[in-house]
Motif scaffolding. Structure first.
Motif, PDB file in Angstrom:
ATOM      1  N   TYR A  32       0.861  -1.185   0.000  1.00  0.00           N
ATOM      2  CA  TYR A  32       0.000   0.000   0.000  1.00  0.00           C
ATOM      3  C   TYR A  32       0.890   1.224   0.000  1.00  0.00           C
ATOM      4  CZ  TYR A  32      -3.210   3.663   1.310  1.00  0.00           C
ATOM      5  OH  TYR A  32      -3.930   4.828   1.308  1.00  0.00           O
ATOM      6  N   GLN A  33       0.473   2.268  -0.733  1.00  0.00           N
ATOM      7  CA  GLN A  33       1.264   3.497  -0.744  1.00  0.00           C
ATOM      8  C   GLN A  33       0.369   4.704  -0.981  1.00  0.00           C
ATOM      9  OE1 GLN A  33       4.723   3.346  -3.220  1.00  0.00           O
ATOM     10  NE2 GLN A  33       5.312   5.433  -2.741  1.00  0.00           N
ATOM     11  N   SER A  34       0.532   5.707  -0.104  1.00  0.00           N
ATOM     12  CA  SER A  34      -0.060   7.023  -0.301  1.00  0.00           C
ATOM     13  C   SER A  34       1.062   8.030  -0.017  1.00  0.00           C
ATOM     14  CB  SER A  34      -1.260   7.240   0.627  1.00  0.00           C
ATOM     15  OG  SER A  34      -0.842   7.368   1.975  1.00  0.00           O
ATOM     16  N   ASP A  35       0.751   9.303  -0.064  1.00  0.00           N
ATOM     17  CA  ASP A  35       1.791  10.313   0.164  1.00  0.00           C
ATOM     18  C   ASP A  35       2.381  10.250   1.570  1.00  0.00           C
ATOM     19  OD1 ASP A  35       1.488  11.254  -2.400  1.00  0.00           O
ATOM     20  OD2 ASP A  35       0.168  12.917  -1.821  1.00  0.00           O
TER      21      ASP A  35
END
Length: 117
Positions: A32-35
């Motif tokens: 998972y990746q967000s800012d």
């Protein structure tokens, strides 16, 4: 049992950079990746390491007690001497015998894999 571990969340100035480091060290994918939040785990349904944006993060200064280590990981390896050059190439820095810091300054240790593992 009251609950189960979801993730160990680690504060850092750049979650993507630190997640890529631990993804390479542990051989696990980024799931998972967000800012401001990145997860490394076996898959998107398992517990793992989460890296959380902390813009004012201050690097630990191991072993200085005025800037303590905050947490550390013990990472089992077959051969610590063989693993060291790979870690350094990924951006780790050696602090002491079998003690390193990740790119955000968190200490971690290489532990020779015990026979039971």
């Amino acid at each position: 049992m009251i609950g189960r571990l979801h993730h160990l969340a680690i504060d850092c100035p750049d979650p993507a950079v630190l997640a890529r480091f631990y993804s390479a060290v542990l051989g696990k994918p980024i799931t998972y990746q967000s800012d401001d939040w990145v997860v490394v785990a076996d898959n998107d349904h398992s517990s793992g390491l989460a890296f959380q944006l902390a813009p004012d993060h201050q690097r630990p200064q191991w072993p200085d007690p005025t800037r303590p280590q905050q947490m550390h990981l013990d990472i089992m390896v077959d051969d610590p001497a063989k693993a060291e050059p790979e870690l350094l190439a990924l951006g780790a820095r050696k602090l002491a015998d079998h003690v390193y810091e990740d790119p955000a300054g968190h200490p971690f240790c290489l532990i020779p894999k015990p026979t039971w593992a």
